[in-house]
Design a protein around this motif. Structure first.
Motif, PDB file in Angstrom:
ATOM      1  N   ASP A 132       0.858  -1.188   0.000  1.00 43.49           N
ATOM      2  CA  ASP A 132       0.000   0.000   0.000  1.00 43.49           C
ATOM      3  C   ASP A 132       0.899   1.244   0.000  1.00 43.49           C
ATOM      4  O   ASP A 132       1.023   1.952   1.005  1.00 43.49           O
ATOM      5  CB  ASP A 132      -0.909  -0.033   1.229  1.00 43.49           C
ATOM      6  N   LYS A 133       1.516   1.524  -1.121  1.00 39.03           N
ATOM      7  CA  LYS A 133       2.523   2.587  -1.204  1.00 39.03           C
ATOM      8  C   LYS A 133       1.950   3.977  -0.914  1.00 39.03           C
ATOM      9  O   LYS A 133       2.647   4.851  -0.415  1.00 39.03           O
ATOM     10  CB  LYS A 133       3.181   2.580  -2.583  1.00 39.03           C
ATOM     11  N   GLU A 134       0.704   4.177  -1.226  1.00 42.61           N
ATOM     12  CA  GLU A 134       0.073   5.477  -0.974  1.00 42.61           C
ATOM     13  C   GLU A 134      -0.578   5.530   0.408  1.00 42.61           C
ATOM     14  O   GLU A 134      -1.183   6.537   0.773  1.00 42.61           O
ATOM     15  CB  GLU A 134      -0.975   5.764  -2.059  1.00 42.61           C
ATOM     16  N   LEU A 135      -0.467   4.451   1.150  1.00 44.49           N
ATOM     17  CA  LEU A 135      -1.001   4.354   2.516  1.00 44.49           C
ATOM     18  C   LEU A 135      -2.479   4.713   2.593  1.00 44.49           C
ATOM     19  O   LEU A 135      -2.938   5.428   3.496  1.00 44.49           O
ATOM     20  CB  LEU A 135      -0.183   5.231   3.470  1.00 44.49           C
ATOM     21  N   VAL A 136      -3.221   4.178   1.647  1.00 42.13           N
ATOM     22  CA  VAL A 136      -4.667   4.397   1.607  1.00 42.13           C
ATOM     23  C   VAL A 136      -5.333   3.826   2.857  1.00 42.13           C
ATOM     24  O   VAL A 136      -6.333   4.363   3.358  1.00 42.13           O
ATOM     25  CB  VAL A 136      -5.265   3.759   0.338  1.00 42.13           C
ATOM     26  N   HIS A 137      -4.772   2.760   3.382  1.00 43.27           N
ATOM     27  CA  HIS A 137      -5.366   2.066   4.535  1.00 43.27           C
ATOM     28  C   HIS A 137      -4.738   2.478   5.866  1.00 43.27           C
ATOM     29  O   HIS A 137      -4.955   1.811   6.885  1.00 43.27           O
ATOM     30  CB  HIS A 137      -5.239   0.552   4.344  1.00 43.27           C
ATOM     31  N   PHE A 138      -3.964   3.548   5.868  1.00 45.70           N
ATOM     32  CA  PHE A 138      -3.315   4.018   7.101  1.00 45.70           C
ATOM     33  C   PHE A 138      -4.374   4.345   8.162  1.00 45.70           C
ATOM     34  O   PHE A 138      -5.380   5.004   7.879  1.00 45.70           O
ATOM     35  CB  PHE A 138      -2.480   5.269   6.808  1.00 45.70           C
ATOM     36  N   SER A 139      -4.125   3.918   9.414  1.00 43.26           N
ATOM     37  CA  SER A 139      -5.067   4.187  10.507  1.00 43.26           C
ATOM     38  C   SER A 139      -4.359   4.084  11.849  1.00 43.26           C
ATOM     39  O   SER A 139      -3.525   3.194  12.060  1.00 43.26           O
ATOM     40  CB  SER A 139      -6.226   3.185  10.471  1.00 43.26           C
ATOM     41  N   VAL A 140      -4.697   4.998  12.761  1.00 45.28           N
ATOM     42  CA  VAL A 140      -4.160   4.935  14.128  1.00 45.28           C
ATOM     43  C   VAL A 140      -5.209   4.377  15.089  1.00 45.28           C
ATOM     44  O   VAL A 140      -5.160   4.632  16.297  1.00 45.28           O
ATOM     45  CB  VAL A 140      -3.677   6.323  14.607  1.00 45.28           C
ATOM     46  N   TYR A 190      10.748   2.045  -0.820  1.00 45.52           N
ATOM     47  CA  TYR A 190       9.701   2.505   0.101  1.00 45.52           C
ATOM     48  C   TYR A 190      10.115   3.750   0.889  1.00 45.52           C
ATOM     49  O   TYR A 190       9.423   4.128   1.837  1.00 45.52           O
ATOM     50  CB  TYR A 190       9.321   1.381   1.065  1.00 45.52           C
ATOM     51  N   TYR A 191      11.200   4.389   0.514  1.00 46.15           N
ATOM     52  CA  TYR A 191      11.629   5.595   1.233  1.00 46.15           C
ATOM     53  C   TYR A 191      10.530   6.672   1.223  1.00 46.15           C
ATOM     54  O   TYR A 191      10.242   7.285   2.254  1.00 46.15           O
ATOM     55  CB  TYR A 191      12.905   6.165   0.613  1.00 46.15           C
ATOM     56  N   ASP A 192       9.943   6.909   0.068  1.00 47.27           N
ATOM     57  CA  ASP A 192       8.895   7.934  -0.014  1.00 47.27           C
ATOM     58  C   ASP A 192       7.633   7.502   0.731  1.00 47.27           C
ATOM     59  O   ASP A 192       6.939   8.335   1.332  1.00 47.27           O
ATOM     60  CB  ASP A 192       8.566   8.249  -1.477  1.00 47.27           C
ATOM     61  N   THR A 193       7.339   6.215   0.676  1.00 45.90           N
ATOM     62  CA  THR A 193       6.179   5.706   1.422  1.00 45.90           C
ATOM     63  C   THR A 193       6.377   5.893   2.918  1.00 45.90           C
ATOM     64  O   THR A 193       5.450   6.306   3.639  1.00 45.90           O
ATOM     65  CB  THR A 193       5.945   4.219   1.099  1.00 45.90           C
ATOM     66  N   TRP A 194       7.590   5.604   3.380  1.00 45.62           N
ATOM     67  CA  TRP A 194       7.866   5.726   4.815  1.00 45.62           C
ATOM     68  C   TRP A 194       7.858   7.196   5.244  1.00 45.62           C
ATOM     69  O   TRP A 194       7.388   7.542   6.334  1.00 45.62           O
ATOM     70  CB  TRP A 194       9.188   5.062   5.144  1.00 45.62           C
ATOM     71  N   ALA A 195       8.308   8.092   4.388  1.00 48.09           N
ATOM     72  CA  ALA A 195       8.212   9.522   4.676  1.00 48.09           C
ATOM     73  C   ALA A 195       6.748   9.955   4.745  1.00 48.09           C
ATOM     74  O   ALA A 195       6.352  10.738   5.621  1.00 48.09           O
ATOM     75  CB  ALA A 195       8.958  10.327   3.619  1.00 48.09           C
ATOM     76  N   LEU A 196       5.940   9.446   3.842  1.00 47.87           N
ATOM     77  CA  LEU A 196       4.506   9.730   3.856  1.00 47.87           C
ATOM     78  C   LEU A 196       3.865   9.227   5.146  1.00 47.87           C
ATOM     79  O   LEU A 196       2.956   9.862   5.695  1.00 47.87           O
ATOM     80  CB  LEU A 196       3.846   9.078   2.640  1.00 47.87           C
ATOM     81  N   PRO A 248      11.971  16.865   3.102  1.00 53.02           N
ATOM     82  CA  PRO A 248      11.112  17.561   2.134  1.00 53.02           C
ATOM     83  C   PRO A 248       9.620  17.284   2.329  1.00 53.02           C
ATOM     84  O   PRO A 248       8.791  18.179   2.147  1.00 53.02           O
ATOM     85  CB  PRO A 248      11.610  17.025   0.792  1.00 53.02           C
ATOM     86  N   LYS A 249       9.270  16.041   2.731  1.00 51.50           N
ATOM     87  CA  LYS A 249       7.860  15.701   2.911  1.00 51.50           C
ATOM     88  C   LYS A 249       7.250  16.478   4.078  1.00 51.50           C
ATOM     89  O   LYS A 249       6.164  17.068   3.950  1.00 51.50           O
ATOM     90  CB  LYS A 249       7.699  14.197   3.147  1.00 51.50           C
TER      91      LYS A 249
END
Length: 498
Positions: A132-140, A190-196, A248-249
């Motif tokens: 899920d590179k765009e972290l669409v399912h991200f949740s806390v 996944y560097y950009d994904t992890w920054a996101l 940068p992010k």
């Protein structure tokens, strides 16, 4: 004639001596925690004999200001939050008041974990869905039953508020080269994904009404022998990730959020700050450095702290984690916390060449010595680890038992404020954010002393007498002074009002 001259000059000498201004008495309040039972107790009788031999001279130099204080505090872990959910509301409220309220320690700088850590009940990630590179399912959502309510309740009782520093122990396993919670490295793809991920975390907490002041890039990037959640970086790998991805992010999404590098023990500090602050390009997004104390039970590594400060004098230098590790807490046994009985991981596991850094050491001594040593060597913030643990030193999915300042027995619904809690309060309650550490002269090398001038003009002087013999202090500020007795095995905070 000679007799007349004698009396004339004698009278003149008397007049000169009589006209010299007498040193006024310095008005102070003294609070003490000691092995004999004082727990942040306000002393009514603290004076010593001004004619006492071997009186120690402590002269305050408030015009010589050093670093500004960011704050003092502890950490919101899932383990602590879980325990607070499993005791009575009365006891829960009393603990939160003790840490954050006006009658308590008034914590001003805190830390929490992103994703799970060893002091979680299980392993979890806010981004569990593979690829899920765009972290669409991200949740806390994992935090909404425990950590988030804990933080919100603390916010309600904190008059001045507090800063929150968030740290990840690991990225989601699917982002790593070994696909494991333990060890391994973040895959470049996944560097950009992890920054996101960091940005999404700040956004999610903001939606809950919680501001994140800063983040560290990675908790313990040198690893911990794959014991629990971890992820490895070399100094240059972390610098590259921050310079080209995370920095940068966050600058684009949350430019006020601070980024602290490193976040591990002090003995390797020089090689990390050399990489982070190599030039303007590498240092641009680093707001400071985070450190831990686990390299020794007694050595606070002043040379390394000074090196880091001199490398980047305008950046933060924050102690982000400390605890008495590898110990099951002693329940309602104040004396144990003053005895040199506690061991740490290094007692068993340190390489032979480093064993001398890990002797048995008294928990109170370790805290007082380290905080004063840090403040006298340019550290501007000091954060303890778990605020609350149970009588086993958990809960902890890895069974990595540790000590916390407050211990609870959830079955009996009982609370124990250990001497460590009062030791921390000597600093957090009286040295407030934006205070400046000031220089001083101390005639006794065995007595540890630090001092800070608060923004309201008050001065807090913290004195630690590790030895068993009482000592007498002559505290001097400008033309005023006062004699104060400090017993053996004691910490005092001496407050001079504006």
């Amino acid at each position: 004639m000679k007799i007349t001259k004698y009396f004339f000059y004698s009278f003149l000498s008397f007049m000169i001596i009589s006209c010299e201004p007498k040193q006024e008495v310095l008005v102070v309040e003294v609070f003490e925690t000691s092995a004999n039972g004082n727990n942040l107790t306000k002393l009514e009788n603290f004076s010593s004999d001004e004619n006492q031999e071997n009186t120690i001279q402590i002269k305050l130099l408030p015009e010589q200001k050093r670093q500004k204080i960011t704050g003092f505090g502890g950490s919101f872990t899932e383990s602590s939050a879980y325990l607070l959910n499993n005791i009575s509301k009365k006891n829960r409220d009393s603990i939160i008041e003790a840490y954050f309220g006006e009658s308590g320690a008034k914590y001003s700088l805190t830390r929490t974990h992103m994703n799970s850590c060893d002091f979680s009940l299980s392993q979890y990630s806010y981004a569990p869905v593979k690829d899920d590179k765009e972290l669409v399912h991200f949740s806390v959502d994992e935090d909404k039953d425990d950590i988030i309510p804990f933080i919100k309740d603390a916010m309600k009782v904190s008059k001045d508020g507090f800063k929150i520093l968030a740290s990840p122990w690991t990225a989601s396993p699917w982002m790593k080269d070994n696909k494991s919670w333990l060890g391994g490295k973040l895959l470049p793809e996944y560097y950009d994904t992890w920054a996101l991920f960091f940005s999404k975390y700040v956004s999610a907490y903001n939606a809950e009404g919680i501001d994140i002041w800063g983040v560290t890039v990675e908790n313990e990037p040198l690893g911990n022998d794959k014991n629990w959640e971890s992820m490895h970086y070399t100094p240059d790998e972390m610098t590259n990730f921050v310079q080209h991805h995370l920095g940068p992010k966050l600058e684009a999404d949350y430019p006020k959020v601070k980024i602290l590098g490193y976040d591990q023990n002090r003995e390797h500090l020089d090689e990390w700050v050399d990489s982070m602050y190599k030039n303007e390009e590498t240092s641009k997004y680093f707001d400071g450095t985070a450190i831990h104390w686990y390299a020794s039970t007694y050595d606070y590594f002043p040379e390394q702290l000074q090196y880091a400060h001199n490398k980047a004098p305008n950046k933060y230098l924050i102690q982000s984690e400390a605890c008495v590790d590898s110990e099951v807490p002693k329940w309602k046994d104040d004396a144990w916390y003053w005895k040199k009985e506690a061991t740490d991981w290094g007692w068993d596991w340190a390489p032979e060449k480093d064993k001398y850094l890990h002797p048995k050491y008294a928990p109170v001594n370790r805290y007082a010595r380290d905080i004063i040593g840090c403040l006298n060597n340019y550290v501007d913030g000091w954060i303890d680890w778990n605020m609350v643990l149970d009588t086993q030193g958990g809960p902890n999915w890895f069974k990595n038992w540790c000590v916390a300042p407050v211990i609870v027995d959830p079955i009996k619904d009982e609370v124990y404020f250990t001497p460590i809690y009062y030791t921390l309060s000597h600093f957090s309650r009286f040295i407030r954010p934006e205070a400046s550490i000031i220089s001083l002269e101390n005639s006794d090398k065995e007595l540890m002393v630090t001092a800070a001038k608060n923004t309201d003009g008050s001065i807090a002087v913290v004195v630690f007498n590790e030895g068993e013999k009482a000592k007498n202090i002559n505290l001097i500020l400008d033309q005023k002074s006062i004699n104060i007795a400090i017993q053996g095995q004691a910490i005092q905070t001496i407050v001079i009002a504006n």
